[in-house]
Design a protein around this motif. Structure first.
Motif, PDB file in Angstrom:
ATOM      1  N   ARG A  88       0.830  -1.199   0.000  1.00  7.07           N
ATOM      2  CA  ARG A  88       0.000   0.000   0.000  1.00  7.07           C
ATOM      3  C   ARG A  88       0.869   1.254   0.000  1.00  7.07           C
ATOM      4  NH1 ARG A  88      -5.082  -0.908   4.167  1.00  7.07           N
ATOM      5  NH2 ARG A  88      -5.984  -2.751   3.149  1.00  7.07           N
ATOM      6  N   PHE A  89       0.354   2.300  -0.604  1.00  7.02           N
ATOM      7  CA  PHE A  89       1.033   3.584  -0.597  1.00  7.02           C
ATOM      8  C   PHE A  89       1.154   4.052   0.851  1.00  7.02           C
ATOM      9  CE2 PHE A  89       0.976   8.290  -1.027  1.00  7.02           C
ATOM     10  CZ  PHE A  89       2.136   8.426  -1.788  1.00  7.02           C
ATOM     11  N   TYR A  92       2.688  10.214   3.182  1.00  6.54           N
ATOM     12  CA  TYR A  92       1.649  11.088   3.715  1.00  6.54           C
ATOM     13  C   TYR A  92       0.863  11.743   2.576  1.00  6.54           C
ATOM     14  CZ  TYR A  92       3.910  10.490   8.224  1.00  6.54           C
ATOM     15  OH  TYR A  92       4.434   9.948   9.371  1.00  6.54           O
ATOM     16  N   GLU A  93      -0.418  11.412   2.483  1.00  6.62           N
ATOM     17  CA  GLU A  93      -1.221  11.895   1.370  1.00  6.62           C
ATOM     18  C   GLU A  93      -1.547  13.384   1.490  1.00  6.62           C
ATOM     19  OE1 GLU A  93      -4.489   9.501   0.248  1.00  6.62           O
ATOM     20  OE2 GLU A  93      -3.244   7.728  -0.092  1.00  6.62           O
ATOM     21  N   ASP A  94      -1.451  13.950   2.712  1.00 15.64           N
ATOM     22  CA  ASP A  94      -1.744  15.374   2.884  1.00 15.64           C
ATOM     23  C   ASP A  94      -0.492  16.240   2.840  1.00 15.64           C
ATOM     24  OD1 ASP A  94      -0.759  14.335   5.220  1.00 15.64           O
ATOM     25  OD2 ASP A  94      -2.183  15.367   6.540  1.00 15.64           O
ATOM     26  N   ASN A 100       7.036  15.160   1.203  1.00 16.84           N
ATOM     27  CA  ASN A 100       7.236  13.745   1.520  1.00 16.84           C
ATOM     28  C   ASN A 100       8.693  13.341   1.363  1.00 16.84           C
ATOM     29  OD1 ASN A 100       4.942  11.834   2.242  1.00 16.84           O
ATOM     30  ND2 ASN A 100       3.951  13.078   0.656  1.00 16.84           N
ATOM     31  N   LEU A 133      -0.234  17.538  -3.841  1.00 23.18           N
ATOM     32  CA  LEU A 133      -0.452  16.646  -2.706  1.00 23.18           C
ATOM     33  C   LEU A 133      -0.318  15.196  -3.172  1.00 23.18           C
ATOM     34  CD1 LEU A 133      -3.525  18.272  -0.903  1.00 23.18           C
ATOM     35  CD2 LEU A 133      -1.112  18.386  -0.240  1.00 23.18           C
ATOM     36  N   ALA A 134       0.385  14.406  -2.374  1.00 28.01           N
ATOM     37  CA  ALA A 134       0.608  13.004  -2.750  1.00 28.01           C
ATOM     38  C   ALA A 134      -0.711  12.259  -2.931  1.00 28.01           C
ATOM     39  CB  ALA A 134       1.469  12.311  -1.704  1.00 28.01           C
ATOM     40  N   GLY A 135      -1.689  12.578  -2.104  1.00 28.07           N
ATOM     41  CA  GLY A 135      -2.967  11.894  -2.179  1.00 28.07           C
ATOM     42  C   GLY A 135      -3.744  12.173  -3.434  1.00 28.07           C
ATOM     43  N   LYS A 136      -3.387  13.218  -4.170  1.00 28.30           N
ATOM     44  CA  LYS A 136      -4.086  13.586  -5.405  1.00 28.30           C
ATOM     45  C   LYS A 136      -3.445  12.997  -6.652  1.00 28.30           C
ATOM     46  CE  LYS A 136      -7.078  16.267  -3.293  1.00 28.30           C
ATOM     47  NZ  LYS A 136      -8.522  15.909  -3.225  1.00 28.30           N
ATOM     48  N   LYS A 142       1.832   7.885  -7.833  1.00 28.73           N
ATOM     49  CA  LYS A 142       2.046   7.506  -6.430  1.00 28.73           C
ATOM     50  C   LYS A 142       3.123   6.434  -6.330  1.00 28.73           C
ATOM     51  CE  LYS A 142      -2.406   8.450  -4.207  1.00 28.73           C
ATOM     52  NZ  LYS A 142      -3.600   7.839  -3.552  1.00 28.73           N
TER      53      LYS A 142
END
Length: 306
Positions: A88-89, A92-94, A100, A133-136, A142
């Protein structure tokens, strides 16, 4: 420190949870610069074994070295010198891509964090996404960010646990191209995967089923040692024919491939007898090379707990 020719050299590695043996006396030797594929069904102990190698879990039994360090007594030093990428990734997605990577550089105590981050951003082509953002990010980007974080501190061993799950074929190919470039630079990689096209890109392979190592070697070695013979069958009524063939002596597996069936078995004489009635003019039966997928399906069925 100098990395030995055998980057991984372990014997009898064993781990149990709640009385259930998850990894059962596993031996593995992986050379410097080698891409070693680690395959097996879910729940077979691949992740547990990888975590023992990188110092996240302590084996119950066994011995050996990873990067020349004892897997039992020097786990903390091993953790500092490997790049680990989980299924899993895990970033930090935020945080942004750059944030990061800077955080990862801090964790590894790199002396010149800014320069290290700039180098890895350029190498992995992440420049245009630096402030995203990493989460985007998409799944492929990713994955690229995760690999960048994994190699930021220039480890000599990568432990990659199903790193391409859930990304598109193009991103998977880009990832493997990067791994092969790293291997050319002397970096060793142990990679678990379920994708047969990825397995074919490894130098050597090992197959583990429910804790037991069932096979290992180069792709050609595994296909030869499987003892499987394979025929392709084309013609009418393939759906019904597949069910019928599956019950005949000598037929170990039947799989549809487009407009034909692949029929495999370890007893060549019995298999040919099972297919003899199909040489009737309506169907075509031809011998074909056994594929790696057919070998691993056979191993999975034979290794399944009773």
């Amino acid at each position: 420190m100098d990395v030995p020719e055998l980057v991984i050299d372990v014997r009898g590695i064993t781990k149990s949870f709640g009385g259930k043996v998850v990894v059962n006396g596993l031996d593995m030797q992986v050379r410097r610069g080698e891409i070693y594929g680690f395959l097996g069904p879910n729940g077979s102990g691949k992740t547990t074994f990888i975590r023992m190698l990188c110092g996240l879990l302590r084996p119950d039994a066994g011995e050996g070295t990873c990067l020349g360090l004892d897997v039992l007594t020097e786990a903390a030093r091993i953790k500092e010198q490997v790049g680990y990428m989980s299924q899993r990734f895990s970033l930090y997605e935020d945080l942004t891509v750059l944030e990061n990577l800077d955080f990862t550089a801090r964790m590894y105590g790199l002396a010149d964090r800014r320069a290290a981050v700039e180098r890895i951003v350029e190498r992995m082509g992440l420049g245009r996404y630096g402030k995203h953002l990493a989460g985007k990010l998409s799944g492929g980007w990713k994955q690229r960010l995760a690999l960048a974080s994994c190699i930021l501190h220039e480890p000599r061993l990568l432990l990659l646990d199903e790193p391409t799950a859930g990304v598109d074929p193009g991103a998977r190919r880009d990832f493997w191209d990067q791994v092969h470039v790293l291997a050319g630079e002397g970096v060793t990689a142990l990679i678990s995967t379920h994708y047969m096209d990825e397995a074919e890109r490894c130098h050597r392979l090992a197959y583990i089923a429910y804790g037991d190592l069932l096979a290992r070697g180069g792709m050609e070695d595994l296909i030869r040692d499987s003892g499987l013979t394979t025929y392709t069958v084309s013609g009418p009524g393939l759906h019904e024919l597949a069910r019928e063939l599956g019950g005949r002596p000598g037929v170990d597996q039947v799989a549809a491939f487009g407009l034909s069936l692949h029929v495999s078995g370890r007893d060549q004489a019995a298999l040919e007898t099972a297919l003899a009635s199909l040489r009737d003019g309506a169907h075509t039966v031809e011998a074909v090379p056994t594929s790696l997928e057919e070998v691993f399906i056979d191993l999975m069925r034979r290794g399944r707990p009773q």
